[in-house]
Design an enzyme around this catalytic site. Sequence first.
Site, PDB file in Angstrom:
ATOM      1  N   TYR A  91     -36.340  12.395  -7.913  1.00 36.85           N
ATOM      2  CA  TYR A  91     -36.521  13.360  -7.357  1.00 36.85           C
ATOM      3  C   TYR A  91     -34.949  13.827  -6.873  1.00 36.85           C
ATOM      4  O   TYR A  91     -34.227  13.020  -6.806  1.00 36.85           O
ATOM      5  CB  TYR A  91     -37.332  13.666  -6.098  1.00 36.85           C
ATOM      6  CG  TYR A  91     -37.103  12.788  -5.063  1.00 36.85           C
ATOM      7  CD1 TYR A  91     -36.899  11.250  -4.876  1.00 36.85           C
ATOM      8  CD2 TYR A  91     -36.659  13.155  -3.642  1.00 36.85           C
ATOM      9  CE1 TYR A  91     -36.717  10.444  -3.923  1.00 36.85           C
ATOM     10  CE2 TYR A  91     -36.158  12.546  -2.522  1.00 36.85           C
ATOM     11  CZ  TYR A  91     -36.595  11.060  -2.713  1.00 36.85           C
ATOM     12  OH  TYR A  91     -35.995  10.149  -1.631  1.00 36.85           O
ATOM     13  N   LYS A 132     -33.000   7.687  -7.672  1.00 33.60           N
ATOM     14  CA  LYS A 132     -33.569   8.360  -6.439  1.00 33.60           C
ATOM     15  C   LYS A 132     -35.076   8.852  -7.017  1.00 33.60           C
ATOM     16  O   LYS A 132     -35.471   9.722  -7.616  1.00 33.60           O
ATOM     17  CB  LYS A 132     -33.202   9.750  -6.079  1.00 33.60           C
ATOM     18  CG  LYS A 132     -33.315  10.201  -4.992  1.00 33.60           C
ATOM     19  CD  LYS A 132     -32.304  11.399  -4.374  1.00 33.60           C
ATOM     20  CE  LYS A 132     -32.688  12.043  -2.970  1.00 33.60           C
ATOM     21  NZ  LYS A 132     -33.167  11.206  -1.816  1.00 33.60           N
ATOM     22  N   GLU A 172     -28.514   0.080   4.119  1.00 33.99           N
ATOM     23  CA  GLU A 172     -28.762   1.630   4.440  1.00 33.99           C
ATOM     24  C   GLU A 172     -29.868   1.692   5.414  1.00 33.99           C
ATOM     25  O   GLU A 172     -30.649   0.644   5.729  1.00 33.99           O
ATOM     26  CB  GLU A 172     -28.778   2.408   3.309  1.00 33.99           C
ATOM     27  CG  GLU A 172     -29.909   2.117   2.196  1.00 33.99           C
ATOM     28  CD  GLU A 172     -30.014   3.032   1.245  1.00 33.99           C
ATOM     29  OE1 GLU A 172     -29.613   3.935   0.957  1.00 33.99           O
ATOM     30  OE2 GLU A 172     -30.794   2.626   0.415  1.00 33.99           O
ATOM     31  N   LEU A 196     -28.628   4.257  -1.947  1.00 27.79           N
ATOM     32  CA  LEU A 196     -28.552   5.409  -2.700  1.00 27.79           C
ATOM     33  C   LEU A 196     -27.239   5.849  -2.418  1.00 27.79           C
ATOM     34  O   LEU A 196     -26.952   5.950  -1.364  1.00 27.79           O
ATOM     35  CB  LEU A 196     -29.692   6.473  -2.114  1.00 27.79           C
ATOM     36  CG  LEU A 196     -29.839   7.625  -2.983  1.00 27.79           C
ATOM     37  CD1 LEU A 196     -30.785   7.454  -4.101  1.00 27.79           C
ATOM     38  CD2 LEU A 196     -30.481   8.602  -2.109  1.00 27.79           C
TER      39      LEU A 196
HETATM   40  N1  PDD Z   1     -33.074  10.939   1.384  1.00 29.94           N
HETATM   41  N2  PDD Z   1     -30.494   6.589   1.384  1.00 29.94           N
HETATM   42  C1  PDD Z   1     -32.076   6.858   1.057  1.00 29.94           C
HETATM   43  C2  PDD Z   1     -32.714   5.760   0.862  1.00 29.94           C
HETATM   44  C3  PDD Z   1     -32.099   8.193   1.151  1.00 29.94           C
HETATM   45  O1  PDD Z   1     -33.548   8.408   1.002  1.00 29.94           O
HETATM   46  C4  PDD Z   1     -31.510   9.002   1.571  1.00 29.94           C
HETATM   47  C5  PDD Z   1     -32.007  10.667   1.439  1.00 29.94           C
HETATM   48  C6  PDD Z   1     -29.942   8.895   1.564  1.00 29.94           C
HETATM   49  C7  PDD Z   1     -29.348  10.025   2.034  1.00 29.94           C
HETATM   50  O2  PDD Z   1     -28.684  10.626   0.700  1.00 29.94           O
HETATM   51  P1  PDD Z   1     -28.156  12.029   0.702  1.00 29.94           P
HETATM   52  O3  PDD Z   1     -27.165  12.073   1.692  1.00 29.94           O
HETATM   53  O4  PDD Z   1     -27.868  12.475  -0.480  1.00 29.94           O
HETATM   54  O5  PDD Z   1     -29.279  12.794   1.216  1.00 29.94           O
HETATM   55  C8  PDD Z   1     -29.607   7.574   1.626  1.00 29.94           C
HETATM   56  C9  PDD Z   1     -33.621  12.352   1.113  1.00 29.94           C
HETATM   57  C10 PDD Z   1     -33.142  13.364   2.339  1.00 29.94           C
HETATM   58  C11 PDD Z   1     -35.269  12.184   1.408  1.00 29.94           C
HETATM   59  O6  PDD Z   1     -35.726  11.356   0.753  1.00 29.94           O
HETATM   60  O7  PDD Z   1     -35.767  13.171   1.662  1.00 29.94           O
END
Ligand code: PDD
Length: 280
Positions: free
Chosen positions: A34, A145, A177, A201
């Site tokens: 996703y 992701k 993270e 991620l």
């Molecule tokens: N999640 N690390 C993890 C495990 C995450 O699920 C997310 C974001 C991030 C930050 O990535 P970004 O800056 O590209 O949103 C880091 C999204 C928002 C979600 O799962 O809804």
Amino acid sequence: MENKTVFLNGQYLPLNEAKVSVLDRGFLFGDGVYEVIPSYSGRLFHFQEHLERLENSLAAIRLANPHTREQWLDILSPLLDVNLDQYIYLQITRGVAPKRDHAFPEDTSATVFAMCPVIVPFAGLNDGIKAVSMDDARWKFCNVKAITLLGNILHRQEAIDQDCAEALLVKDGYVIEGAASNVFAVIDGVLCTPPKGNDILPGITRDVILEIARKNNIPCSEEKIPFAALQTASEIWVTSSTREIIPVVELDSKQVSDGKPGPAWHAMNLLFQAYKKSLS
Ligand code: PDD
């Protein structure tokens, strides 16, 4: 969520009419990936970077990308509203197979789903949040992701059960993270974040913050952060597309500095908001 228009396999439908088979491999196995892409006033934020990450995720699970970048833009654009801040949630699974079998099916087409909820400003943005650390119990493909988020969900829920808004995950003595965010810490005046690799991620918000820091001569580093250094950091932030940059004011029931969002966060948040505005 109200009954907004969503996209499913080539059609735009009201949310409550969008249906997927119970044999979909996303439902049966979590076999899919996703993206979450913010859109401010109808403009997708760092769209090319999000699509590049999507391409990497699809390649990692050996699923062909069903669309070109131009086609993705055409598909997603009708979901956007110029009067709103929203985020695209885009999910691609390996599709509906004739039977439940772990091995990849032959001749199935991917299931493509996209919706576009409104971004609700996060309550913890100005006051900061509490976080709790815990051992990272996830798998070895955290750079993908994947929709398979059980580890992240259990970590986040454990944090919520402890009256915290985020879990900070620790592996081999280093902070990695958050359960759904990247982590930053201000240590001896340097803005630090763990390097990319298969244990985090590669967050788009993370990259934007580093870019802003470098442009503004804010010292920063992408090196592993020992958990002991995190515990004495003067500031801790968690970042994501939907919540942006959130200050952590309490870690494991101990205040971070004076327990208020710090000066580096205030400065970066202003720069980040100005940067967003400059793109719209
Ligand atoms: N999640 N690390 C993890 C495990 C995450 O699920 C997310 C974001 C991030 C930050 O990535 P970004 O800056 O590209 O949103 C880091 C999204 C928002 C979600 O799962 O809804």
